[in-house]
Every structure is written in structure tokens, then in C-alpha cells.
Write an enzyme that holds these catalytic residues in place. Structure first.
Site, PDB file in Angstrom:
ATOM      1  N   GLY A  12      16.932   4.995  12.967  1.00 16.47           N
ATOM      2  CA  GLY A  12      17.072   3.991  11.602  1.00 16.47           C
ATOM      3  C   GLY A  12      17.734   2.570  11.865  1.00 16.47           C
ATOM      4  O   GLY A  12      18.440   2.246  10.938  1.00 16.47           O
ATOM      5  N   GLY A  16      18.727  -1.739   6.869  1.00 19.07           N
ATOM      6  CA  GLY A  16      20.113  -1.278   6.667  1.00 19.07           C
ATOM      7  C   GLY A  16      21.094  -1.505   7.459  1.00 19.07           C
ATOM      8  O   GLY A  16      21.321  -2.397   8.332  1.00 19.07           O
ATOM      9  N   GLY A  18      21.846   0.408   9.833  1.00 14.61           N
ATOM     10  CA  GLY A  18      21.608   0.647  11.238  1.00 14.61           C
ATOM     11  C   GLY A  18      21.157  -0.563  12.205  1.00 14.61           C
ATOM     12  O   GLY A  18      21.385  -0.719  13.312  1.00 14.61           O
ATOM     13  N   SER A 144      27.976  11.118   4.697  1.00 14.37           N
ATOM     14  CA  SER A 144      28.251  10.631   3.699  1.00 14.37           C
ATOM     15  C   SER A 144      29.583  11.190   2.967  1.00 14.37           C
ATOM     16  O   SER A 144      29.824  12.543   3.272  1.00 14.37           O
ATOM     17  CB  SER A 144      27.231  10.623   2.635  1.00 14.37           C
ATOM     18  OG  SER A 144      27.370  10.214   1.575  1.00 14.37           O
ATOM     19  N   TYR A 167      20.092  15.657  -0.833  1.00 15.19           N
ATOM     20  CA  TYR A 167      20.526  14.464   0.110  1.00 15.19           C
ATOM     21  C   TYR A 167      21.991  15.190   0.481  1.00 15.19           C
ATOM     22  O   TYR A 167      22.378  15.185   1.613  1.00 15.19           O
ATOM     23  CB  TYR A 167      20.856  13.356  -0.778  1.00 15.19           C
ATOM     24  CG  TYR A 167      21.444  12.304  -0.086  1.00 15.19           C
ATOM     25  CD1 TYR A 167      20.936  11.214   1.010  1.00 15.19           C
ATOM     26  CD2 TYR A 167      23.148  12.051  -0.354  1.00 15.19           C
ATOM     27  CE1 TYR A 167      21.564  10.525   1.656  1.00 15.19           C
ATOM     28  CE2 TYR A 167      23.497  10.995   0.411  1.00 15.19           C
ATOM     29  CZ  TYR A 167      22.899  10.030   1.419  1.00 15.19           C
ATOM     30  OH  TYR A 167      23.369   9.101   2.090  1.00 15.19           O
TER      31      TYR A 167
END
Ligand code: NAP
Length: 274
Positions: A12, A16, A18, A144, A167
Site C-alpha cells: 500500500g 497515503g 505508505g 489502528s 474495519y
């Protein structure tokens, strides 16, 4: 950790946090293996890194909503590289990516569980021989603070689905896997840690969720780089960090029986137990 001569895979990294992490690692002298779904976005990043005088990253295209694609990604990395010093499992989708309805992966698994957790579980296992051969080496799981306990009677959330729950359970699954794998890797020279990079960074995932960002990509990216390269975390393993600080995850992460169930399920779903 000196990054000269080191090889790092960041999933990823076409967007963003990454993307930020990959560019910083390239600037520090690492050979960076970037990954995403979009060749054009990867080209833009590669050009940017080259323009700054750093060595061109190698791009791997793989849609991690397919376990076969994750497997092909690992096989390509194993075939083309003699070492892997750091694996940053960062690719992910948010609670509202692709809308609020329940979706499934190419393999029929709940999509967030598949992309955010299961593909990283599979990649880490397949890459372990190379990581072990390159020890001391590190795995960083980008999780997260949003964590929801797994209901082992309905991990695929066929009832009571919400994107937020999907999520959050995928993120806790990453942390449970981190604690579990750290035990397995004791004495191998490979460490594995997980983190919450920062809250609501200004990234696509946050913006498409309609959320106003409150952190910068740099804040979260620097927390990831800390676990990936920091000397103070060398040898530390099985931990969860909130940004730069070691922290506690949801209690289910420390429930050995729950971790054992998740491990058995994950080995079965990824075909690794066969
Ligand atoms: N943003 C936050 O505030 C925040 C907070 C806590 C944790 N995190 C975690 O940080 C990580 C990075 O998130 P971000 O905020 O940087 O999100 P982002 O800007 O949306 O970037 C997500 C990255 O993951 C890749 N990706 C998404 N779905 C994929 C799939 N099916 N197959 C392969 N690659 C896929 C994207 O590739 P494409 O370019 O192909 O789309 C992109 O490179 C995630 O694991 C996220 O859960 C973020």
C-alpha cells in the site's frame, strides 16, 4: 538501523502514509519494494524518488482482495530478492471504502478482514524464510486504535454488519497476529510489532470516509518508520504502539485462546495449514 543496503517491502505504498514511508526509506538508502494496485500511481512515486537522486524502487502490482494475488506477490519477492530486512504490512481499506454495504473478497471472505488482515497474514508467512535469512529483520503491521473483538461464530460478519466494525475487527486481528507471531519467532532474529500510526491522517481513506483529518501523514509515517528502523525498538517484539508510544491493545489481543482460534482459522482460510 542504517538503511544502506537494506531491502524493504511496503504494501500500500502507492498512496497515503505508505507512500510517505516508502519515499523516506528510499531517501535513507534502502532498496524499496513498493506495492499497490495502480501502475500509474506507482510510476509517479518512482519518478519522484529517482528525481531526488535515490535508487528507483521496484513496483509490485497486486490486489490484496485476492489470496492468489497475495501469494503471487510473495513468490515474486522471494524469486527476485536475496534479502528482505523489513516488511511493512500497510495496505488497507477504511470503514467506508467502496460504500457502507458488506462486500466480499475474491475468495468470498468479508472484504476488510481479507484486505486488511488475511492478505498480510499470508504475506508475512510466505516471506518468513527470506526475513529469517536476513535477520535481524522486522515486520511492522500497520493497525489502528479502532479495534473490535472478533466474534468467532461470525467472523465474516454475515449478521449486524457495519463498515466500522468490519474495519475495527480486521485491525484487532492484525494485532492478535502480531502478538502470536512474535512468540513463534522468539530467537529467530525477526521481530514483529503493530501500531496505530496517527488518528485521522490526511489520506484518501479518511477523506473518502467524509472525516476531517486531524493528523498529518508525516506524523503517522514517522511512527511507522520508528518501528521499522528505530534503534530503541531493536529486539522488541509482540508490542502495540500508539504512535511513538508503547500501548495496550484491546484485551482480546492478550487472550491466548482467542489468538489460537484466529490462528487456526487464518491458516485454514489461507491454505497454509494444508
Ligand atoms: N489514515 C488514518 O488516519 C489511519 C489511522 C489508523 C490506521 N491507518 C492504517 O494505515 C494504513 C494506510 O492507510 P492510509 O490512510 O494511508 O490509506 P490510503 O491513503 O487509502 O492508502 C491505502 C493504500 O493501500 C492500498 N490498497 C487498498 N486496497 C488495496 C487492495 N485491495 N489491494 C492492494 N492494495 C490496496 C492502496 O493502493 P491503491 O493506490 O491501489 O488504492 C494504497 O496504496 C491502513 O492499513 C490503515 O488502516 C490509517
Amino acid at each position: 538501523m542504517k538503511m544502506d543496503g537494506k531491502t524493504v517491502l511496503v504494501t500500500g505504498s502507492t498512496d497515503g502514509v505508505g507512500r510517505y514511508v516508502a519515499a523516506k526509506l528510499a531517501a535513507a538508502g534502502a532498496r524499496v519494494l513498493i506495492h499497490g494496485r495502480d501502475r500509474e500511481r506507482a510510476r509517479t512515486l518512482a519518478d519522484e524518488i529517482k528525481r531526488q537522486g535515490h535508487s528507483e524502487p521496484v513496483f509490485y502490482q497486486a490486489d490484496l482482495s485476492s489470496l492468489a494475488a497475495a501469494r503471487r506477490l510473495a513468490e515474486a519477492v522471494l524469486a527476485e530478492h536475496k534479502r528482505l530486512d523489513v516488511f511493512i504490512s500497510n495496505a488497507g481499506i477504511g470503514s467506508r471504502t467502496l460504500g457502507t454495504e458488506r462486500r466480499t473478497s475474491a475468495d468470498g471472505h468479508e472484504l476488510r478482514f481479507a484486505v486488511n488482515y488475511l492478505s498480510g497474514f499470508l504475506l508475512a508467512h510466505l516471506l518468513l524464510p527470506l526475513l529469517k535469512a536476513s535477520a535481524p529483520s522486522r515486520i511492522v503491521n500497520v493497525a489502528s486504535l479502532g479495534q473490535h473483538p472478533l466474534d468467532f461464530d461470525d467472523v465474516m460478519l454475515t449478521k449486524g454488519y457495519t463498515g466500522a466494525r468490519a474495519y475495527a475487527q480486521s485491525k484487532l486481528a492484525q494485532i492478535m497476529f502480531t502478538v502470536d507471531l512474535a512468540r513463534e519467532l522468539e530467537g529467530s532474529g525477526v521481530t514483529v510489532n503493530a501500531l496505530h500510526p496517527a488518528t485521522y491522517m490526511n489520506t484518501t481513506m479518511v477523506r473518502e470516509g467524509g472525516i476531517t483529518p486531524i493528523s498529518t501523514v508525516e506524523q503517522g509515517g514517522d511512527a511507522i518508520l520508528h518501528l521499522a528502523t528505530g534503534d530503541d525498538v531493536a529486539g522488541k517484539s509482540g508490542l502495540f504502539f500508539n504512535g511513538m508510544q508503547q500501548s495496550q491493545a484491546n484485551p482480546q489481543a492478550y487472550d491466548e485462546a482467542a489468538r489460537k482460534r484466529l490462528r487456526a482459522l487464518s491458516l485454514e482460510l489461507t491454505g497454509l495449514s494444508a
